[in-house]
Write an enzyme that holds these catalytic residues in place. Structure first.
Site, mmCIF file in Angstrom:
data_model
loop_
_atom_site.group_PDB
_atom_site.id
_atom_site.type_symbol
_atom_site.label_atom_id
_atom_site.label_comp_id
_atom_site.label_asym_id
_atom_site.label_seq_id
_atom_site.Cartn_x
_atom_site.Cartn_y
_atom_site.Cartn_z
ATOM 1 N N SER A 121 0.838 -1.200 0.000
ATOM 2 C CA SER A 121 0.000 0.000 0.000
ATOM 3 C C SER A 121 0.867 1.242 0.000
ATOM 4 C CB SER A 121 -0.890 0.023 1.243
ATOM 5 O OG SER A 121 -0.119 0.330 2.409
ATOM 6 N N ASP A 122 0.338 2.329 -0.553
ATOM 7 C CA ASP A 122 0.954 3.622 -0.271
ATOM 8 C C ASP A 122 0.766 3.879 1.220
ATOM 9 O OD1 ASP A 122 2.195 6.070 -0.523
ATOM 10 O OD2 ASP A 122 1.014 6.693 -2.249
ATOM 11 N N TRP A 123 1.567 4.782 1.751
ATOM 12 C CA TRP A 123 1.637 4.959 3.199
ATOM 13 C C TRP A 123 0.307 5.506 3.751
ATOM 14 C CZ3 TRP A 123 5.172 2.305 1.563
ATOM 15 C CH2 TRP A 123 6.317 1.962 2.265
#
Length: 817
Positions: free
Chosen positions: A230-232
């Site tokens: 995932s993106d952060w």
């Protein structure tokens, strides 16, 4: 699938079988902001990630452990040189390995849909083919040295406004033909180890839980065997994201998976076999980067292996694009130049990086004037700002600030805990300090204080402005006296607070050469913390422009370095317009009127308007050029290295000309209503002439296009193209031969032509050279939504070759059955 692959996957399955459900789920969320949990039961050590599109920062900003600062990705793509890019990426991978980094969160392979994109500088191009070819080279280079690359942000994360919540509404055909090809190429051609799922939604489903795209397309149709991260803080669900194909949630240790995923499995909401597949992929990543069974130590090397500065300087110069040079003033002949007026806000404070997670702390400060003086030792070189463009007070020139304790250049940084204990007290080389979450120096606890102290030596008499920028309670003091204090809040994207922090200012009179003690303090009130100290003479733009015009009139050559201000282009927000900040247009106009030999260097990541373009002697697009900006610019101006870049995007003459300008969601939805007509495709279809077209770049020699031939064209097959060009100039040079494909019976919604292939060739003066290229079979196909497949469009295609999308000099026709 090879027998070795089958064997390794069998080994991974056996390792997964050793783990309990709790052990498996624990591995699927980060242990902190940048690391993954180790697991001794399977011989897996801790894996470490770092941001990396234009330099490997590591897990935190550390002035004692600098990082190579590369040209921004759009500049790298401007070389159009896949071999050069692969070499550069391999060097970046070696630096990452020396820092103990296993995975670089790069490359960013989203399409530059709008020139206002705040993060456009971090992407490669407006064209899917060019983006794909540069991306594949980047991934191959990084992974050739045993470091994982991450193709991001999957998918349609092409603008920053409401980036965490907007729903991109895109037809499947447009997705397949424009936005997905770079990811497809990274998976199928480069075997990329990771793909990052973006914040946004696509067609109603958030990308971290988009089952059709993650599970159906990426892992199913493309058979991606790597890890989807995932993106952060992008993951907002437990079972839906786990079922959709997400494998790893970052950052940790908290998040929507953690212990919740165990409960979801036991409740029958997520199959344990899905968990096993995720863990197997994680172990596969560990094996690929040497983290399984302890084959590579995770600790940083005693000696850092930074990218060779000489090589980086060459790449940087190669990325520069000569936009105009009508009188041949470039390259300069040093022996004929007695004086140079170096002018512009970016001449004294160059922007070498864009804003956001891409930033690194480079080894050295960029001093453009010093580089020009070193390259032209017999010339009198003056430097002046011309105007002020920064929203915060500019940092003083190198050497003007010193640590009051050690006397070293820079400042003194002191951090105190809420109870007053000093937890850090040391020199710091810059007057900007930034901390991300989870660092050893915890400035994130309530009541912590950050103090920046410096001894400042003014260059001029008169009033000066002192600025302290940050989010929280700020105070400015001088010689023990408080000059100003206030609390500054910030409610927008946290990354925007790092790139454009609110500022407190104070004024005081200073005397040239007389030192003064300055201290700024911050009690931060957010997780991401930055503190900036700026000091500058309080001089009006009117005075600065007059001074610049006088300097220009007295010089043989005027070099005006203009462009984006600090924070103009950044992750977290888009630009409002294409105009240069401040009064830079006026500055260029005044300088050009004072000196006919005015060379303009544009220091920006994305296009800017250039109303003065026809009134200056030459223009060079220099991008955000990284740590070697000064030296590379000197080499380019003098022709030591030919600035052989070509534009990887179109540059509009007016804002209204851009096929897509503002990407503003409405009620949460962002329609991609232009379809395939992005960038040059849109200009061509509308019959609009951009200021500078896609692929444009002059270099320092001239070229004739002599012949074009094609191999046999058959349905579903690649087509071989050979183009012979001749260097007709008086010096050796580099050409980027570009081939475009025009389909038969084009629908008005389709592009008039698309880039089909390109090649970089070198030739001596008067010499011919053959460019051999392959147009992929996909160029003769379109995605048919009714059949959910690619179909060849039979008919007569026109193949055109030339120097840009608007300078096409040769053509031939091929029949595709």
């Amino acid at each position: 699938m090879t027998s070795a692959t089958v064997g390794s996957r069998s080994d991974e399955s056996r390792l997964v079988a050793r783990l309990s459900l709790e052990q498996k789920v624990r591995l699927l969320t980060g242990s902190d902001s940048w690391s993954l949990y180790p697991e001794s039961a399977v011989g897996l050590r801790r894996l470490v990630m770092s941001d990396g599109p234009a330099g490997v920062r590591g897990t935190h900003f550390d002035a004692s452990d600098p990082s190579s600062s590369l040209p921004c990705p759009v500049a790298i793509a401007a070389t159009w040189d896949v071999e050069l890019v692969e070499r550069l990426a391999a060097a970046l991978g070696r630096e990452a390995r020396s820092k103990g980094i296993d995975v670089i969160l790069a490359p960013t392979i989203n399409i530059i849909r709008t020139p206002l994109s705040g993060r456009g500088f971090e992407c490669f191009s407006e064209d899917p083919l060019l983006t794909s070819r540069i991306a594949v080279a980047y991934v191959r280079g990084v992974q050739s040295v045993g470091v994982g690359a991450t193709a991001k942000h999957f998918v349609a994360n092409d603008s920053e406004t409401e980036r965490r919540t907007y729903d991109a509404r895109i037809t499947e055909q447009v997705l397949r033909e424009v936005y997905l090809p770079p990811f497809e190429a990274c998976v199928l051609e480069a075997d990329v180890y990771l793909v990052m799922a973006a914040y946004n939604s696509v067609n109603g489903a958030t990308m971290t839980a988009n089952e059709p795209l993650l599970h159906g397309l990426l892992k199913g149709e493309w058979a991606f065997d790597g890890l989807v991260v995932s993106d952060w803080s992008a993951t907002t669900s437990t079972a839906p994201s786990a079922r959709a194909g997400l494998d790893l949630v970052m950052p940790g240790p908290d998040g929507p998976w953690a212990g919740h995923l165990v409960e979801a499995v036991r409740a029958g909401e997520v199959a344990e076999s899905a968990i096993d597949d995720k863990v197997a992929r994680l172990l596969r990543l560990g094996r690929r980067v040497g983290a399984l069974n302890g084959s590579i130590d995770a600790l940083p090397s005693p000696e850092r292996e930074l990218v060779d500065p000489a090589f980086l300087r060459e790449v940087t110069a190669r990325s520069f694009v000569v936009l105009t040079n009508p009188r041949g003033v470039l390259p300069l002949k040093a022996a004929n130049v007695r004086s140079v007026a170096l002018i512009g806000p970016n001449a004294v404070d160059p922007q070498t990086q864009g804003g956001g997670s891409v930033r690194v702390l480079p080894p050295d400060h960029v001093d453009v004037a010093a580089s020009v003086r070193a390259a032209m030792p017999r010339a009198d070189v003056t430097a002046s700002a011309g105007c002020v463009i920064s929203s915060t007070v500019a940092a003083p020139r190198p050497g003007a600030l010193r640590d009051p304790v050690s006397g070293r250049p820079g400042v003194r940084l002191v951090i105190r805990s809420a109870d007053g204990e000093t937890v850090y007290d040391a020199p710091f080389p810059r007057s900007v300090a930034t901390w991300w979450d989870g660092l050893p120096l915890s400035v994130h606890e309530p009541g912590a204080e950050v103090h920046m102290l410096a001894q400042y030596t003014p260059d001029a008499d008169g009033p000066h402005v002192i600025g302290a920028a940050g989010v929280g309670a700020l105070r400015i003091s001088s010689n023990g006296k408080v000059l100003a204090e206030a609390t500054r809040g910030f409610e927008r994207d946290v990354v925007e607070a790092l790139s454009l922090p609110p500022e407190l200012r104070a004024s005081m009179p200073l005397e040239a050469g007389r030192d003064v003690e300055v201290e700024v303090e911050l009690v931060p009130d957010q997780r991401f913390v930055t503190l900036r100290l700026g000091i500058a003479p309080d001089v009006s733009d009117d005075e600065l422009i007059e001074q610049a015009a006088r300097s220009a009139s007295d010089a043989d050559i005027a070099v005006v370095v203009i462009g984006s201000a600090d924070g103009t282009e950044s992750e977290g927000y888009d630009r409002r317009d294409l105009a240069l900040p401040g009064r830079q247009d006026e500055l260029v106009t005044r300088v050009a009127a004072a000196n006919p030999n005015t060379i303009v260097v544009v220091n920006s990541g994305m296009p800017v308007l250039m109303p003065w373009a026809d009134h200056v002697a030459a223009i060079i697009q220099a991008w955000f050029a990284g740590q070697e900006f000064g030296g590379a610019l000197s080499d380019a101006l003098l022709g030591v290295i030919e600035p052989s870049g070509r534009l990887p995007l179109s540059m509009p003459r007016n804002e209204a000309d851009s096929p897509v300008l503002h990407a503003l969601p409405s009620e949460g939805e962002l329609p991609y209503s232009e379809g395939q007509l992005v960038g040059y495709r849109g200009y061509d279809r509308a019959g609009v002439e951009p200021l500078f077209p896609f692929g444009h770049g002059l270099g320092y020699t001239t070229w004739d296009y002599e012949s074009i031939t094609a191999g046999a064209a058959q349905a579903g097959q690649d087509v071989e193209i050979n183009v012979v060009v001749r260097n007709t100039g008086g010096r050796a040079g580099r050409e980027v031969v570009q081939v475009y494909v025009e389909a038969p019976d084009v629908d008005p919604a389709d592009p008039l032509r698309t880039l089909g292939a390109f090649a970089v060739v070198d030739a001596g003066a008067g010499q011919p050279v053959e460019a051999r290229m392959t147009i992929p079979a996909r160029a003769f196909m379109r995605f048919d939504e009714s059949s959910s497949g690619w179909e060849t469009r039979a008919g007569t295609y026109t193949i055109r070759a030339g120097r840009s999308s608007r300078d096409l000099r040769l053509n031939l026709r091929v029949e595709v059955g």
